[in-house]
Design a protein around this motif. Structure first.
Motif, mmCIF file in Angstrom:
data_model
loop_
_atom_site.group_PDB
_atom_site.id
_atom_site.type_symbol
_atom_site.label_atom_id
_atom_site.label_comp_id
_atom_site.label_asym_id
_atom_site.label_seq_id
_atom_site.Cartn_x
_atom_site.Cartn_y
_atom_site.Cartn_z
ATOM 1 N N MET A 145 0.849 -1.196 0.000
ATOM 2 C CA MET A 145 0.000 0.000 0.000
ATOM 3 C C MET A 145 0.881 1.241 0.000
ATOM 4 O O MET A 145 1.801 1.379 0.808
ATOM 5 C CB MET A 145 -0.893 0.000 1.247
ATOM 6 C CG MET A 145 -1.755 1.255 1.391
ATOM 7 S SD MET A 145 -2.790 1.190 2.854
ATOM 8 C CE MET A 145 -3.495 2.839 2.800
ATOM 9 N N PRO A 146 0.674 2.174 -0.949
ATOM 10 C CA PRO A 146 1.513 3.370 -1.000
ATOM 11 C C PRO A 146 1.285 4.241 0.225
ATOM 12 O O PRO A 146 0.227 4.232 0.845
ATOM 13 C CB PRO A 146 1.034 4.072 -2.285
ATOM 14 C CG PRO A 146 -0.359 3.583 -2.487
ATOM 15 C CD PRO A 146 -0.369 2.162 -1.994
ATOM 16 N N ASP A 147 2.352 4.987 0.579
ATOM 17 C CA ASP A 147 2.231 5.889 1.726
ATOM 18 C C ASP A 147 1.192 6.962 1.447
ATOM 19 O O ASP A 147 1.111 7.518 0.360
ATOM 20 C CB ASP A 147 3.584 6.558 2.010
ATOM 21 C CG ASP A 147 4.609 5.554 2.505
ATOM 22 O OD1 ASP A 147 4.188 4.500 3.013
ATOM 23 O OD2 ASP A 147 5.817 5.826 2.367
ATOM 24 N N VAL A 148 0.382 7.211 2.441
ATOM 25 C CA VAL A 148 -0.666 8.215 2.314
ATOM 26 C C VAL A 148 -0.468 9.255 3.396
ATOM 27 O O VAL A 148 -0.345 8.920 4.572
ATOM 28 C CB VAL A 148 -2.068 7.583 2.440
ATOM 29 C CG1 VAL A 148 -3.142 8.665 2.390
ATOM 30 C CG2 VAL A 148 -2.284 6.560 1.339
ATOM 31 N N VAL A 149 -0.407 10.510 3.026
ATOM 32 C CA VAL A 149 -0.308 11.597 3.993
ATOM 33 C C VAL A 149 -1.723 12.007 4.392
ATOM 34 O O VAL A 149 -2.534 12.397 3.563
ATOM 35 C CB VAL A 149 0.451 12.804 3.402
ATOM 36 C CG1 VAL A 149 0.487 13.954 4.406
ATOM 37 C CG2 VAL A 149 1.861 12.393 3.009
ATOM 38 N N ILE A 150 -2.025 11.854 5.665
ATOM 39 C CA ILE A 150 -3.375 12.117 6.160
ATOM 40 C C ILE A 150 -3.442 13.513 6.754
ATOM 41 O O ILE A 150 -2.650 13.868 7.622
ATOM 42 C CB ILE A 150 -3.789 11.081 7.213
ATOM 43 C CG1 ILE A 150 -3.740 9.671 6.600
ATOM 44 C CG2 ILE A 150 -5.181 11.382 7.753
ATOM 45 C CD1 ILE A 150 -4.036 8.576 7.606
ATOM 46 N N ASP A 151 -4.367 14.298 6.261
ATOM 47 C CA ASP A 151 -4.608 15.637 6.801
ATOM 48 C C ASP A 151 -5.587 15.508 7.955
ATOM 49 O O ASP A 151 -6.801 15.527 7.781
ATOM 50 C CB ASP A 151 -5.171 16.538 5.697
ATOM 51 C CG ASP A 151 -5.350 17.980 6.166
ATOM 52 O OD1 ASP A 151 -5.206 18.236 7.381
ATOM 53 O OD2 ASP A 151 -5.658 18.846 5.315
ATOM 54 N N PHE A 184 -10.720 15.838 11.144
ATOM 55 C CA PHE A 184 -11.406 16.284 12.360
ATOM 56 C C PHE A 184 -12.617 17.131 12.015
ATOM 57 O O PHE A 184 -13.707 16.940 12.562
ATOM 58 C CB PHE A 184 -10.426 17.066 13.234
ATOM 59 C CG PHE A 184 -11.066 17.748 14.417
ATOM 60 C CD1 PHE A 184 -11.421 17.021 15.539
ATOM 61 C CD2 PHE A 184 -11.307 19.116 14.409
ATOM 62 C CE1 PHE A 184 -12.020 17.642 16.626
ATOM 63 C CE2 PHE A 184 -11.898 19.743 15.485
ATOM 64 C CZ PHE A 184 -12.248 18.999 16.596
ATOM 65 N N ARG A 185 -12.465 18.067 11.106
ATOM 66 C CA ARG A 185 -13.559 18.978 10.782
ATOM 67 C C ARG A 185 -14.716 18.252 10.085
ATOM 68 O O ARG A 185 -15.865 18.679 10.200
ATOM 69 C CB ARG A 185 -13.057 20.121 9.909
ATOM 70 C CG ARG A 185 -12.035 20.999 10.611
ATOM 71 C CD ARG A 185 -11.758 22.281 9.855
ATOM 72 N NE ARG A 185 -10.676 23.021 10.484
ATOM 73 C CZ ARG A 185 -10.793 23.732 11.604
ATOM 74 N NH1 ARG A 185 -11.956 23.771 12.202
ATOM 75 N NH2 ARG A 185 -9.763 24.362 12.125
#
Length: 408
Positions: A1-7, A12-13
């Motif tokens: 699974m490719p790395d995913v940058v989570i915002d 949260f919003r």
């Protein structure tokens, strides 16, 4: 699974439930879109404002106490660092557009702590399940039965709230008993000969986290003194009983044993017959004033710190063995000796002073060494007070802390 940058800010919003973040002072730090929408507040009306300024209790209804109950729950989380699930609460929420108009709402909150790297509570997560529409829908379908259900729910919520209060009062009384028991079993500290010794004990913050740690000071023949600290696994009255037995046994053994290692060997054999004593850690030092030496042995405990007169700090870690009862066979314990110069300072402590969640213990030891160097010109009493101020979290430690400072 490719790395995913989570915002995570965006996540949260956009959470589907009502979630807000508050500071330990009960000031809103953030809220997601669902919380703003359901509460009828804008970000400007919420963020940076005190809980009671945003949601006051209805002054027209003496029985309205939902916000006060919420504040009490949040304060408990801030003080104890423990999650708190509240019973169903009725809130009268004032309309932001029509001041003076109050709408009856039913929310089921859960509050949880957010810790920093040193284990301090820095934020409170306030998650809310909105059940007002469910009650209203039942009212539309069942007519008067909804009012009965609503009254029953509210009555059960009030009963649960009262039960929680009684449990907290009982818990507080048990804590007082445990503290009194601990004070009775720990020795009365005093200067021995011409030494200067400071002792501090701080129970853990919240609930009954007391009685796991102990300290001891024993006069020995030949102008010597034994100084020890220990930590029983667990908390509460059971740990208090184990602590009292082990402290008394070590105190007696230290008077006849040939050094700290032999004293800990005997204590380890005795601990096998004491339920709950397994994996207790303890370190004992023997200070010889005439020979100007410190002889020590450790059963899995954190190393004593020796603050040299020149400002360097040496951790006495050359005689460390497993905790009491950690191995089935009996083996001799190690012992080491180091010299000291008059004016040096010896510090014994338990893990509550230096250990923090999700932090390597070496970081805590470095923090202790830095604090000792900063306060090396002070007397033992001031050093002990300064270490507690510098090293314990603002909201209180999550473990007991015993501390002994000896000016050599």
């Amino acid at each position: 699974m490719p790395d995913v940058v989570i915002d995570y800010a965006t996540v949260f919003r956009l959470l589907p439930g009502m979630v807000a973040l508050l500071t330990p002072d009960l000031v809103y730090a953030d809220a997601n879109e669902e919380f703003l929408l359901s509460s009828g507040r804008t970000r400007d009306q919420l963020i940076g404002r005190y809980l009671f300024d945003v949601f006051p209790d209805n002054p027209n209804d003496p029985s309205a106490n939902g916000i006060r109950n919420l504040a009490a729950s949040l304060q408990r989380v801030a003080e104890t660092g423990e999650r708190d699930a509240m019973a169903l609460q009725r809130y009268d929420v004032e309309s932001a557009e029509r001041p003076g108009e109050w709408e009856e709402r039913y929310w089921s909150p859960v509050n949880a702590p957010v810790f920093d790297a040193e284990g301090r509570v820095v934020l409170l997560v306030h998650r809310v399940e909105e059940v007002t529409e469910l009650i209203r829908a039942r009212g539309r379908r069942a007519g008067g039965q909804a009012q009965v259900l609503e009254a029953e729910l509210y009555t059960r919520a009030r009963e649960l709230q009262e039960l929680n209060e009684r449990l907290r009062e009982a818990h507080a009384r048990e804590r007082e008993v445990a503290l009194a028991l601990q004070n009775a079993m720990l020795p009365v500290t005093r200067p021995t000969g011409d030494t200067r010794i400071a002792v501090r004990y701080r129970p853990a913050a919240g609930s009954l986290n007391v009685c796991g740690d102990w300290y001891d000071l024993v006069d020995l023949p030949g102008d010597r003194i034994a100084v020890a600290v220990g930590d029983v696994v667990g908390h509460g009255l059971a740990a208090a009983g184990v602590m009292g037995q082990l402290r008394s046994a070590l105190s007696a053994t230290s008077r006849v044993a040939e050094g700290p290692a032999k004293a800990l060997e005997v204590l380890g054999l005795y601990a096998r017959s004491v339920e709950g004593a397994e994996n207790t850690t303890v370190v004992e030092t023997c200070i010889d004033w005439n020979g100007r030496t410190v002889t020590y042995s450790s059963a899995g405990h954190l190393p004593p710190a020796l603050l040299r007169h020149d400002g360097t700090v040496e951790f006495l870690d050359q005689a460390t063995d497993p905790p009491l009862g950690a191995r089935p066979e009996h083996l001799p314990r190690p012992q080491a000796t180091t010299g000291f110069t008059p004016g040096d300072t010896l510090v014994l402590y338990t893990d509550g002073l230096v250990e923090r969640r999700r932090e390597d213990i070496d970081v805590g030891l470095e923090r202790l060494a830095g604090a000792l160097v900063r306060h090396r010109g002070d007397d033992p009493e001031r050093i002990a007070d300064a270490l507690l101020v510098d090293l314990l979290p603002v909201g209180g430690a999550t473990d007991d802390t015993a501390l002994i400072v000896v000016r050599l």
